[in-house]
Design a protein around this motif. Structure first.
Motif, PDB file in Angstrom:
ATOM      1  N   PRO A 111       0.799  -1.227   0.000  1.00  0.00           N
ATOM      2  CA  PRO A 111       0.000   0.000   0.000  1.00  0.00           C
ATOM      3  C   PRO A 111       0.829   1.273   0.000  1.00  0.00           C
ATOM      4  CG  PRO A 111      -0.987  -1.594   1.477  1.00  0.00           C
ATOM      5  CD  PRO A 111       0.310  -2.185   1.035  1.00  0.00           C
ATOM      6  N   ASP A 112       2.012   1.246   0.628  1.00  0.00           N
ATOM      7  CA  ASP A 112       2.828   2.458   0.699  1.00  0.00           C
ATOM      8  C   ASP A 112       3.798   2.609  -0.466  1.00  0.00           C
ATOM      9  OD1 ASP A 112       4.373   0.304   1.481  1.00  0.00           O
ATOM     10  OD2 ASP A 112       5.476   1.407   3.004  1.00  0.00           O
ATOM     11  N   THR A 113       3.812   1.658  -1.406  1.00  0.00           N
ATOM     12  CA  THR A 113       4.699   1.758  -2.571  1.00  0.00           C
ATOM     13  C   THR A 113       3.958   1.759  -3.899  1.00  0.00           C
ATOM     14  OG1 THR A 113       5.011  -0.656  -2.707  1.00  0.00           O
ATOM     15  CG2 THR A 113       6.560   0.588  -1.327  1.00  0.00           C
ATOM     16  N   ILE A 114       2.705   1.351  -3.895  1.00  0.00           N
ATOM     17  CA  ILE A 114       1.970   1.142  -5.146  1.00  0.00           C
ATOM     18  C   ILE A 114       1.824   2.426  -5.958  1.00  0.00           C
ATOM     19  CG2 ILE A 114      -0.314   1.439  -4.079  1.00  0.00           C
ATOM     20  CD1 ILE A 114       0.496  -1.175  -6.776  1.00  0.00           C
ATOM     21  N   GLU A 115       1.622   3.550  -5.306  1.00  0.00           N
ATOM     22  CA  GLU A 115       1.444   4.815  -6.025  1.00  0.00           C
ATOM     23  C   GLU A 115       2.729   5.206  -6.759  1.00  0.00           C
ATOM     24  OE1 GLU A 115      -1.181   6.558  -6.555  1.00  0.00           O
ATOM     25  OE2 GLU A 115      -2.628   5.712  -5.139  1.00  0.00           O
ATOM     26  N   GLU A 116       3.871   5.024  -6.120  1.00  0.00           N
ATOM     27  CA  GLU A 116       5.145   5.349  -6.755  1.00  0.00           C
ATOM     28  C   GLU A 116       5.393   4.477  -7.976  1.00  0.00           C
ATOM     29  OE1 GLU A 116       9.958   5.423  -5.719  1.00  0.00           O
ATOM     30  OE2 GLU A 116       8.520   4.595  -4.286  1.00  0.00           O
ATOM     31  N   VAL A 117       5.101   3.207  -7.854  1.00  0.00           N
ATOM     32  CA  VAL A 117       5.310   2.271  -8.964  1.00  0.00           C
ATOM     33  C   VAL A 117       4.460   2.658 -10.171  1.00  0.00           C
ATOM     34  CG1 VAL A 117       5.005  -0.123  -9.688  1.00  0.00           C
ATOM     35  CG2 VAL A 117       6.006   0.378  -7.456  1.00  0.00           C
ATOM     36  N   PHE A 118       3.261   3.140  -9.918  1.00  0.00           N
ATOM     37  CA  PHE A 118       2.335   3.489 -10.994  1.00  0.00           C
ATOM     38  C   PHE A 118       2.342   4.990 -11.313  1.00  0.00           C
ATOM     39  CE2 PHE A 118       0.736  -0.702 -10.242  1.00  0.00           C
ATOM     40  CZ  PHE A 118       0.091  -1.076 -11.412  1.00  0.00           C
ATOM     41  N   ALA A 119       3.363   5.701 -10.889  1.00  0.00           N
ATOM     42  CA  ALA A 119       3.395   7.151 -11.081  1.00  0.00           C
ATOM     43  C   ALA A 119       3.539   7.547 -12.544  1.00  0.00           C
ATOM     44  CB  ALA A 119       4.526   7.758 -10.258  1.00  0.00           C
ATOM     45  N   GLU A 120       4.265   6.773 -13.324  1.00  0.00           N
ATOM     46  CA  GLU A 120       4.472   7.084 -14.743  1.00  0.00           C
ATOM     47  C   GLU A 120       3.408   6.396 -15.595  1.00  0.00           C
ATOM     48  OE1 GLU A 120       6.772   9.146 -15.940  1.00  0.00           O
ATOM     49  OE2 GLU A 120       7.545   9.557 -13.924  1.00  0.00           O
ATOM     50  N   PRO A 121       3.079   6.966 -16.765  1.00  0.00           N
ATOM     51  CA  PRO A 121       2.079   6.352 -17.646  1.00  0.00           C
ATOM     52  C   PRO A 121       2.520   4.965 -18.104  1.00  0.00           C
ATOM     53  CG  PRO A 121       2.518   8.622 -18.300  1.00  0.00           C
ATOM     54  CD  PRO A 121       3.559   8.269 -17.290  1.00  0.00           C
ATOM     55  N   LEU A 122       1.557   4.048 -18.154  1.00  0.00           N
ATOM     56  CA  LEU A 122       1.811   2.684 -18.596  1.00  0.00           C
ATOM     57  C   LEU A 122       0.764   2.282 -19.629  1.00  0.00           C
ATOM     58  CD1 LEU A 122       2.481   1.082 -15.102  1.00  0.00           C
ATOM     59  CD2 LEU A 122       4.184   1.313 -16.924  1.00  0.00           C
ATOM     60  N   ASP A 123       1.205   1.532 -20.624  1.00  0.00           N
ATOM     61  CA  ASP A 123       0.283   1.035 -21.645  1.00  0.00           C
ATOM     62  C   ASP A 123      -0.173  -0.386 -21.372  1.00  0.00           C
ATOM     63  OD1 ASP A 123       0.327   3.305 -23.597  1.00  0.00           O
ATOM     64  OD2 ASP A 123       2.469   2.823 -23.641  1.00  0.00           O
ATOM     65  N   PHE A 124       0.599  -1.115 -20.554  1.00  0.00           N
ATOM     66  CA  PHE A 124       0.199  -2.478 -20.219  1.00  0.00           C
ATOM     67  C   PHE A 124       0.976  -2.923 -18.986  1.00  0.00           C
ATOM     68  CE2 PHE A 124      -0.442  -7.010 -20.381  1.00  0.00           C
ATOM     69  CZ  PHE A 124      -1.717  -7.124 -20.915  1.00  0.00           C
ATOM     70  N   VAL A 125       0.332  -3.801 -18.185  1.00  0.00           N
ATOM     71  CA  VAL A 125       0.959  -4.349 -16.984  1.00  0.00           C
ATOM     72  C   VAL A 125       0.828  -5.874 -16.996  1.00  0.00           C
ATOM     73  CG1 VAL A 125       0.842  -4.521 -14.462  1.00  0.00           C
ATOM     74  CG2 VAL A 125       0.574  -2.290 -15.582  1.00  0.00           C
ATOM     75  N   ILE A 126       1.945  -6.546 -16.761  1.00  0.00           N
ATOM     76  CA  ILE A 126       1.947  -7.997 -16.570  1.00  0.00           C
ATOM     77  C   ILE A 126       2.218  -8.263 -15.092  1.00  0.00           C
ATOM     78  CG2 ILE A 126       3.119 -10.171 -17.090  1.00  0.00           C
ATOM     79  CD1 ILE A 126       3.774  -9.041 -19.855  1.00  0.00           C
ATOM     80  N   ASP A 127       1.238  -8.847 -14.422  1.00  0.00           N
ATOM     81  CA  ASP A 127       1.385  -9.199 -13.010  1.00  0.00           C
ATOM     82  C   ASP A 127       1.854 -10.648 -12.931  1.00  0.00           C
ATOM     83  OD1 ASP A 127       1.038  -9.967 -10.338  1.00  0.00           O
ATOM     84  OD2 ASP A 127      -1.118 -10.269 -10.633  1.00  0.00           O
ATOM     85  N   ALA A 128       3.117 -10.843 -12.538  1.00  0.00           N
ATOM     86  CA  ALA A 128       3.702 -12.181 -12.464  1.00  0.00           C
ATOM     87  C   ALA A 128       4.227 -12.478 -11.068  1.00  0.00           C
ATOM     88  CB  ALA A 128       4.818 -12.319 -13.492  1.00  0.00           C
ATOM     89  N   ILE A 129       3.643 -11.860 -10.059  1.00  0.00           N
ATOM     90  CA  ILE A 129       4.092 -12.099  -8.694  1.00  0.00           C
ATOM     91  C   ILE A 129       3.201 -13.145  -8.030  1.00  0.00           C
ATOM     92  CG2 ILE A 129       5.152  -9.836  -8.392  1.00  0.00           C
ATOM     93  CD1 ILE A 129       2.695  -8.852  -7.084  1.00  0.00           C
ATOM     94  N   ASP A 130       3.672 -13.694  -6.915  1.00  0.00           N
ATOM     95  CA  ASP A 130       2.901 -14.741  -6.247  1.00  0.00           C
ATOM     96  C   ASP A 130       2.366 -14.308  -4.882  1.00  0.00           C
ATOM     97  OD1 ASP A 130       5.248 -14.694  -4.838  1.00  0.00           O
ATOM     98  OD2 ASP A 130       5.920 -16.696  -5.452  1.00  0.00           O
TER      99      ASP A 130
END
Length: 227
Positions: free
Chosen positions: A102-121
Motif C-alpha cells: 500500500p505504501d509503494t503502489i502509487e510510486e510504482v504506478f506514477a508514470e504512464p503505462l500502456d500495459f501491466v503484466i502481473d507475475a508475482i505470487d
C-alpha cells in the motif's frame, strides 16, 4: 537496430515503430516474470518497468532466467537490468527493488503505462496491482498459480470468474467480491489439477509458458487500433 529486423518484418515496419514507444510493466521476475520480461525486451519495447524485491536463490535456477550460479545472492532487478541492456542498449528502464505494498503502489504506478503484466505470487500485492490497473484504466493480465503443474498446454487466457482449480484465483475472486469490484479481470490460469506434493514444486517449462503467453497477450492488446 538489425537485431530486431525479424520482429519488424513480423509485425510490419509501421506497427513495429509504434510498438517500440509503448510502456510496459512486469511485476515479479521469477519463473513467469523473467520470461515475460525478456521476451518483451526481445520484441524491442523501449520502455520497461520492472518490480521485484528479491535476490536470486540457488533454488531459482531450475526455472528463472535471472538465476545462474554466478548470480546467486544478487538482486533480481540488477541481474535483469544487465541482461536487458545487453539485448537493447536503447532501453528506458525503471526499476523498483521493493515489495508492492500500500505504501509503494502509487510510486510504482506514477508514470504512464500502456500495459501491466502481473507475475508475482503475493496475493495482497496482486490485488493491489489489479485494483490500480482498474482505477487507472490500464490494460493488464494477471498470472495465476504455476506451481505443482506439469502440463503447459493446460493454460488459458480467461476471466478470473471463469477459473477452476486455482487456489490463488479463488482467493482473489473472493477478495474482489468483498470489495464490490466486479470489473473484468483477465488472467492466465491452468485447467490442470495441481499435483499433490509436499510444498511447492516447479519445473523449467510450465512457468515459462505462462510468461510467454502473457507477452503474447500484451502484444495483442498493444497492437489494438494500430495500423
Amino acid at each position: 537496430m538489425k537485431h530486431f529486423v525479424r520482429t519488424e518484418n513480423n509485425l510490419t515496419p509501421e506497427v513495429y515503430q509504434k510498438i517500440q514507444s509503448k510502456s510496459v510493466m512486469i511485476a515479479g521476475l521469477g519463473g513467469v516474470g523473467s520470461y515475460a520480461l525478456e521476451s518483451m525486451a526481445r520484441l524491442g519495447i523501449n520502455n520497461l518497468t520492472i518490480c521485484d524485491f528479491d535476490v536470486v536463490d540457488e533454488s531459482n535456477i531450475n526455472r528463472q532466467l535471472v538465476a545462474l550460479k554466478s548470480t546467486i545472492g544478487q538482486k533480481k532487478v540488477l541481474v535483469a537490468e544487465k541482461r536487458l541492456r545487453d539485448i537493447n542498449p536503447n532501453l528506458n528502464l525503471r526499476m523498483f527493488d521493493q515489495k508492492i505494498a500500500p505504501d509503494t503502489i502509487e510510486e510504482v504506478f506514477a508514470e504512464p503505462l500502456d500495459f501491466v503484466i502481473d507475475a508475482i505470487d503475493d496475493i495482497p500485492a496482486k490485488i493491489l496491482i489489479i485494483k490500480m490497473c482498474l482505477k487507472k484504466n490500464i490494460p493488464f493480465i494477471s498470472v495465476m498459480g504455476t506451481a505443482n503443474k506439469l502440463n503447459p498446454q493446460g493454460f488459458e487466457i480467461t476471466e478470473i470468474k471463469k477459473t477452476t482449480y486455482d487456489p490463488i484465483a479463488r482467493i482473489i475472486r473472493r477478495k474482489l467480491k468483498e470489495e464490490a469490484i466486479y470489473d473484468k479481470v483477465t488472467v492466465i490460469c491452468s485447467k490442470e489439477m495441481p499435483l499433490k506434493r509436499e510444498g511447492l514444486s516447479s519445473n523449467s517449462f510450465v512457468p515459462a509458458t505462462a510468461g510467454l503467453l502473457s507477452t503474447s497477450y500484451a502484444l495483442k492488446k498493444l497492437m489494438e487500433g494500430l495500423k
